[in-house]
Design a protein around this motif. Structure first.
Motif, PDB file in Angstrom:
ATOM      1  N   GLY A  41      -7.854   9.437  34.496  1.00 41.72           N
ATOM      2  CA  GLY A  41      -7.822   8.737  35.781  1.00 41.72           C
ATOM      3  C   GLY A  41      -6.548   9.007  36.540  1.00 41.72           C
ATOM      4  O   GLY A  41      -5.738   9.860  36.173  1.00 41.72           O
ATOM      5  N   SER A  42      -6.386   8.270  37.605  1.00 42.34           N
ATOM      6  CA  SER A  42      -5.185   8.378  38.401  1.00 42.34           C
ATOM      7  C   SER A  42      -4.584   6.992  38.541  1.00 42.34           C
ATOM      8  O   SER A  42      -5.125   6.015  38.020  1.00 42.34           O
ATOM      9  CB  SER A  42      -5.505   8.988  39.769  1.00 42.34           C
ATOM     10  N   THR A  43      -3.466   6.903  39.205  1.00 42.81           N
ATOM     11  CA  THR A  43      -2.824   5.611  39.427  1.00 42.81           C
ATOM     12  C   THR A  43      -2.471   5.495  40.895  1.00 42.81           C
ATOM     13  O   THR A  43      -1.749   6.338  41.427  1.00 42.81           O
ATOM     14  CB  THR A  43      -1.554   5.477  38.565  1.00 42.81           C
ATOM     15  N   LEU A  44      -3.009   4.459  41.520  1.00 40.57           N
ATOM     16  CA  LEU A  44      -2.716   4.242  42.937  1.00 40.57           C
ATOM     17  C   LEU A  44      -1.642   3.184  43.061  1.00 40.57           C
ATOM     18  O   LEU A  44      -1.725   2.117  42.439  1.00 40.57           O
ATOM     19  CB  LEU A  44      -3.985   3.810  43.676  1.00 40.57           C
ATOM     20  N   THR A  45      -0.620   3.445  43.850  1.00 41.62           N
ATOM     21  CA  THR A  45       0.339   2.404  44.223  1.00 41.62           C
ATOM     22  C   THR A  45       0.367   2.314  45.731  1.00 41.62           C
ATOM     23  O   THR A  45       0.188   3.304  46.439  1.00 41.62           O
ATOM     24  CB  THR A  45       1.749   2.671  43.687  1.00 41.62           C
ATOM     25  N   LYS A  77       0.367   6.222  47.181  1.00 42.81           N
ATOM     26  CA  LYS A  77       0.843   7.341  46.375  1.00 42.81           C
ATOM     27  C   LYS A  77       0.409   7.207  44.926  1.00 42.81           C
ATOM     28  O   LYS A  77      -0.042   6.150  44.476  1.00 42.81           O
ATOM     29  CB  LYS A  77       2.352   7.509  46.474  1.00 42.81           C
ATOM     30  N   THR A  78       0.569   8.298  44.250  1.00 41.02           N
ATOM     31  CA  THR A  78       0.282   8.340  42.818  1.00 41.02           C
ATOM     32  C   THR A  78       1.472   9.018  42.171  1.00 41.02           C
ATOM     33  O   THR A  78       2.049   9.948  42.721  1.00 41.02           O
ATOM     34  CB  THR A  78      -1.042   9.076  42.554  1.00 41.02           C
ATOM     35  N   PRO A  79       1.901   8.500  41.013  1.00 40.52           N
ATOM     36  CA  PRO A  79       3.164   8.981  40.461  1.00 40.52           C
ATOM     37  C   PRO A  79       3.100  10.439  40.023  1.00 40.52           C
ATOM     38  O   PRO A  79       2.030  10.995  39.755  1.00 40.52           O
ATOM     39  CB  PRO A  79       3.420   8.049  39.275  1.00 40.52           C
TER      40      PRO A  79
END
Lengths: 81, 268
Positions: A41-45, A77-79
């Motif tokens: 998956g991804s990580t949304l901030t 963004k995503t890290p």
């Protein structure tokens, strides 16, 4: 040649079995092999300026005036890996 | 890992309450790891008080899909509509301001006084120009008791400098009075100041009016805006174009006197 696309819909280990039904005489049919992968998956901030806005959170804007437009700039963004 | 925004549109706004909102800039997608993308919400509160909306961003973050949040704020009163402007005159301790909403005007001023004491005047003035004869009317709804002689009311004024001459009809915390300074005086109240006594029968809420007819200026008070009682008429030489509006001083320069008015009209 054929291509299998891996499209995980959740995090964690994923497996699948591929069966090729064929008429070649030197190999049983179907030809079977297993494929596996990991859904990372991804990580949304989300931020507004230096303020981090959490998922399910409340972003309170100060200083707004009735009838006057406020332009709120958010950053998605995503890290880095 | 690359972040994909999977919604259409990529950011969805729902349930706006007390506001209108447009997404003026949408984010891009995909967003590579370590990279960011901005979007802009243009929010216009349509009421005084609390407004809110919900943001939702569909994406491939399995733990946060959709990513949603509530955006909210409390909107204050806007500035008064044109041709009203607002200025602090003199050396005020706290910056004043004027706002209006729904026909009510709120004018806040600090300052040492209008036409009294030994220090130069300082106050806030919401004003517009008046050419020739005219009338200003307002209902003084409330004033803040920042001093026994804090003042809030109508002013007709020669200019926007601290030493200008003026006619004033306003309320203190306990009643109405009328004042004038007949001399434009850069050395300030060396001469020309006069004031009526405070009339406790006309404390806020009360109606006020000043009528200019040539160089005659008549101040009035009223309980109902229909039956007017003359406070005084003074003769004063002014230019044809002067300034009319609402002047507020706290007479206590470390704090604001916030006074409210309704039925504010400037007419012939």
């Amino acid at each position: 040649m054929f291509t299998i696309t891996f499209h995980p819909t959740s995090q964690g280990a994923k497996t699948a079995t591929v069966n090729l039904v064929h008429n070649a005489s030197n190999t049983p049919t179907p030809f079977t092999f297993n494929i596996s992968g990991t859904g990372i998956g991804s990580t949304l901030t989300l931020q507004r300026g230096v303020t981090t806005v959490s998922n399910g959170g409340i972003d309170t804007i100060s200083g707004t005036i009735s009838g006057a437009v406020s332009n709120l700039i958010y950053t998605v963004k995503t890290p880095a890996p | 890992m690359t972040l994909n925004l999977t919604g259409a549109p990529k950011v969805v706004v729902s349930t706006p309450v007390g506001c209108t909102v447009n997404i003026t800039i949408l984010p891009t997608s995909p967003i590579l790891a370590g990279v960011s993308s901005n979007f802009t919400l243009a929010v216009t509160p349509t009421t005084v008080g609390i407004w809110s909306l919900t943001l939702s961003i569909a994406n491939n973050d399995f733990n946060n899909n959709p990513y949603s949040c509530i955006v909210t704020g409390t909107s204050g009163w806007p500035p008064p509509p044109a041709p009203w402007k607002d200025i602090d005159i003199g050396t005020v301790g706290v910056k004043g301001n004027a706002t209006s909403f729904g026909g009510t005007y709120s004018v806040s001023g600090s300052g040492v006084d209008i036409g009294g004491g030994t220090a130069p005047d300082s106050f806030n003035f919401m004003y517009q120009p008046l050419t020739g004869n005219g009338t200003i009317i307002a209902k003084a709804l409330s004033t803040t008791n920042t001093s026994p002689l804090s003042k809030a009311g109508l002013m007709i004024r020669s200019d926007l400098t601290v030493g200008g001459s003026f006619i004033f009809a306003g309320v203190t915390p306990t009643g109405t009075l009328s004042m004038r300074r007949t001399v434009t005086n850069t050395r300030l109240r060396v001469s020309g100041i006069s004031s009526t006594a405070v009339d406790g029968a006309y404390a806020a809420p009360t109606w006020l009016k000043i009528v200019r007819s040539g160089n005659n200026f008549s101040s009035y008070k009223s309980h109902d805006g229909v039956n007017w009682v003359l406070i005084e008429t003074v003769n004063q030489t002014f230019l044809n174009t002067i300034y009319v509006g609402i002047a507020v001083t706290s007479r206590n320069n470390i704090t604001l006197n916030t006074a409210t008015f309704s039925n504010v009209t400037v007419g012939p």
